[in-house]
Every structure is written in C-alpha cells, then in structure tokens.
Design an enzyme around this catalytic site. Structure first.
Site, PDB file in Angstrom:
ATOM      1  N   HIS A 186       0.810  -1.223   0.000  1.00 55.92           N
ATOM      2  CA  HIS A 186       0.000   0.000   0.000  1.00 55.92           C
ATOM      3  C   HIS A 186       0.842   1.271   0.000  1.00 55.92           C
ATOM      4  O   HIS A 186       0.377   2.321   0.444  1.00 55.92           O
ATOM      5  CB  HIS A 186      -0.943   0.008   1.219  1.00 55.92           C
ATOM      6  CG  HIS A 186      -2.303  -0.515   0.906  1.00 55.92           C
ATOM      7  ND1 HIS A 186      -3.450   0.056   1.373  1.00 55.92           N
ATOM      8  CD2 HIS A 186      -2.705  -1.575   0.153  1.00 55.92           C
ATOM      9  CE1 HIS A 186      -4.501  -0.619   0.950  1.00 55.92           C
ATOM     10  NE2 HIS A 186      -4.070  -1.609   0.207  1.00 55.92           N
ATOM     11  N   HIS A 286      -6.220  -4.718 -10.862  1.00 51.37           N
ATOM     12  CA  HIS A 286      -6.650  -4.408  -9.491  1.00 51.37           C
ATOM     13  C   HIS A 286      -8.173  -4.335  -9.473  1.00 51.37           C
ATOM     14  O   HIS A 286      -8.788  -3.726 -10.336  1.00 51.37           O
ATOM     15  CB  HIS A 286      -6.054  -3.063  -9.085  1.00 51.37           C
ATOM     16  CG  HIS A 286      -6.374  -2.612  -7.703  1.00 51.37           C
ATOM     17  ND1 HIS A 286      -7.314  -1.646  -7.438  1.00 51.37           N
ATOM     18  CD2 HIS A 286      -5.871  -2.977  -6.504  1.00 51.37           C
ATOM     19  CE1 HIS A 286      -7.370  -1.431  -6.131  1.00 51.37           C
ATOM     20  NE2 HIS A 286      -6.507  -2.226  -5.548  1.00 51.37           N
TER      21      HIS A 286
END
Length: 378
Positions: A186, A286
């Site tokens: 992240h 994603h």
C-alpha cells in the site's frame, strides 16, 4: 438507439454503481467509484453524461472516450478517470448486449479458456495469518494476497522487520510452496525500508511485491528493485497509459495493475495492457470492488494475452451480492473461472437489491498514524 437516462447508486461496502438506459430498452451497468470519494465521483459522472453521452448513440465508444477525456481541457486524475471508467463499462455492456456477444468478442476474441482468481487473507498475529491463509486455500484458491499492515517508521528497527518476517513466514509454512502468495504494501514503506523489506522477505518467494511505494515515488523503484529478484508490481493508483510509460521504459515493473474502475475503463485498460506486453510485463488487474468492476476485469482478461491473474473480493465473507446469479464467478479447485458466455459484461444485476442497499452514508478511508501521531499511508 440513443442513451436516454441514467441512475447512480452508492452501495456498501464502498461502491458506486451506474445504470445507463437506452431508447431500445437495453441497459448497461458500470462502476465509476473513487473509494472514499463516491459522492465526488458521482458529480463527475453526471457532468460527463449530461455533457457528452445522453442523447447520443452509445456505439462509438472510442469517440465517446476521447470526448470525455480530452474536451474538458483538464484531464486525468482519480475523479475524472474513475467517472469516465464507469461510463465506459456501461457503454461496452450496452454494445455487447445489443450485438448479442460478450465484450471480449468485440475486443478480438478470447485469448484463453479460463481465468485464475486470487483471494485476500489477513491476520493480526502469525497464528491468525496462518489460519486465514489455510482457509483461503481450503476453499479452492491457489493464489492469495496479504498486506503486511505495519505503521512503518521512516527508518524502522529490527523488531518491525522480524514481525513481518514472522507473519509472512507463518502463512508460507501454512500453505506450502505450491500456493502463490502476493504481498501488498500500500505504498507505506519509505525507500529505505522498502529496500530492506524486499531483501528480508525474498526467502518466502512471493509471486510479486505490490505497491512498495506510492505512485509519486515510482522513480525510486529502480533503486529498490536492485535489492531483490522478486517481480515488482504496481499501478492501482495510476490512471492512464501515459503514467505507465516511464516505468515500463525503465524495465523495473514486471506486473502492471491498472484498475478498470479507475484507469479509463475497459477502453484504456486494454491499451495499458497492450503497451505492457511490448515490455514483457504481465497484467494483474486491481479490483477490490463489486461484481460489476470484476465483470469488466474478466472481459478484459479474457482477451488479453499477458493477463496472469485477477483480484476479487466477491467471494469474501460479508461482501454484498448485487447479481441475480453469481455462478458466473464460480471457480474450480484451482481457483479458475470459465469465460462468461452471456452478452455484454456477462452479468445480470439484481436491481431491486441494489435499490434496497443504496445509501448516502459514504465510506471514508481510515486515517492511519505512526506511534508519534504523524499521518502515514493507509
């Protein structure tokens, strides 16, 4: 046929769904959300539809994409590109339904017979990580992903590194070497910690390291990549082929991860994938969103030679099911799904349930802080 009307539905856990209607009665669905900014994205969707799409023939998708992208003078970024993405999904859905074929047939036809999915797993302790990983594998997945959620200091210590090693090691031991594990950071680590992490965790043989740094630090990836042989993946917060160009030219990115709900929809994500293929980079779209975004990803993977695996959360506990029939995403013992055969995006929306679940209680991303109170990446 003309586009006549549209509706937007903000639904849990963090999605914005778009319904586009036509004069022939054909309806298309899309997902134009920015997680945590759904209402802002909705305003952009309304502006784009009212300005460029309502009253028009839905078929010339490339022209509509160019109008929405280029004609506003200011372009790109998460809000405008996500709004454009959801509209693009819906236009492809309409066109496929009107012609009676899945979207992938309009993009050159299938490049494979099935698509591999992966599932997320998480835990706060090594035992929890091991158990969560085992559960995903026992449910039929052969690929799983975890984000080692540590509030890294800019320069962290041995204790933090050992904790992550123990967590990842517990998962690897629990599932064995035949299961692929991906690690998503992240963008939390600093350059200094990313270099240490990729080296420390290499022994656990992850399939790839995902988003080691935030996109504005992508220029640091070549230096980080020198410390590992594990493939580097990134792209969920990148919004067009132009943003991928320098990374691909540098040869540092092994897996591109465009999000079909943010990176310009099926139209632009297809171009990103094709560009990546010329640099021998794989594609792993994603998609931590609803079945609508996943359906768009599946159509893309079906016709994309360098697509290797597909993220999804529709099989996770507590994820609402907005389809009338979820069997389109049924997977086999290897974690693979068959290509959809129904026209358009290949899904049948449960509109009554969508309306029942619609809310104005917007989801917001949490604020994450380090031990000293300073804000860090989520």
């Amino acid at each position: 046929m003309r586009v006549t009307d549209y509706e937007l539905f903000e639904v849990p856990p963090r999605s914005l769904l778009l319904k586009v209607e036509t004069s022939d009665g054909i309806v298309g669905w899309g997902e134009p959300v920015v997680e945590g900014r759904a209402q802002t994205a909705a305003a952009a969707v309304e502006k784009l539809l009212e300005t460029y799409i309502v009253g028009e023939d839905p078929f010339p998708i490339e022209d509509h994409w160019s109008k929405m992208y280029r004609s506003g003078f200011y372009r790109g970024g998460p809000i405008l590109m996500s709004a454009l993405s959801g509209i693009d999904h819906a236009l492809w859905d309409i066109k496929g339904k009107a012609l009676g074929v899945p979207v992938y047939e309009l993009l050159g036809g299938k490049a494979r017979e099935r698509i591999r999915l992966y599932a997320h797993f998480s835990g706060s302790t090594p035992d929890e990580m091991a158990e969560a990983a085992r559960e995903r594998v026992e449910s039929g997945f052969t690929a799983i992903k975890n984000g080692p959620r540590v509030n890294w200091e800019h320069l962290d210590n041995r204790v933090s590194l050992d904790f992550v090693r123990e967590m990842v090691g517990a998962a690897r031991t629990a599932v064995g070497d035949e299961v692929d594990i991906m690690l998503d950071f992240h963008g939390r680590p600093s350059k200094q910690m990313a270099k240490r992490l990729v080296s420390e965790l290499e022994e656990f043989d992850p399939l790839f390291y995902e988003e080691l740094v935030v996109p504005e630090k992508n220029h640091l990836l070549p230096e980080i990549a020198q410390h590992t042989t594990i493939p580097i993946a990134t792209g969920e917060r990148m919004f067009s082929r132009w943003e991928y160009r320098s990374l691909l030219e540098d040869g540092v990115i092994d897996v591109v991860q465009p999000d079909v709900a943010h990176a310009g929809g099926i139209t632009e994500t297809r171009k990103i994938a094709t560009m990546a293929e010329t640099y021998d980079a794989a594609v792993a779209p994603h998609s931590p969103l609803s079945a609508v975004a996943l359906a768009a990803c599946v159509q893309l993977c079906a016709c994309t030679p360098n697509a290797i695996i597909q993220e999804q959360i529709v099989h996770q506990e507590g994820t609402p099911n907005y389809l009338s029939d979820m069997t389109v995403f049924d997977y086999d013992e290897g974690g693979y799904i068959d290509l959809p055969e129904e026209p358009g995006l290949g899904i049948d929306m449960d509109e009554d349930f969508v309306r029942e679940m619609a809310t104005e209680d917007a989801w917001d991303a949490p604020v994450m802080r380090r031990d000293d109170g300073s804000v860090t990446e989520w």
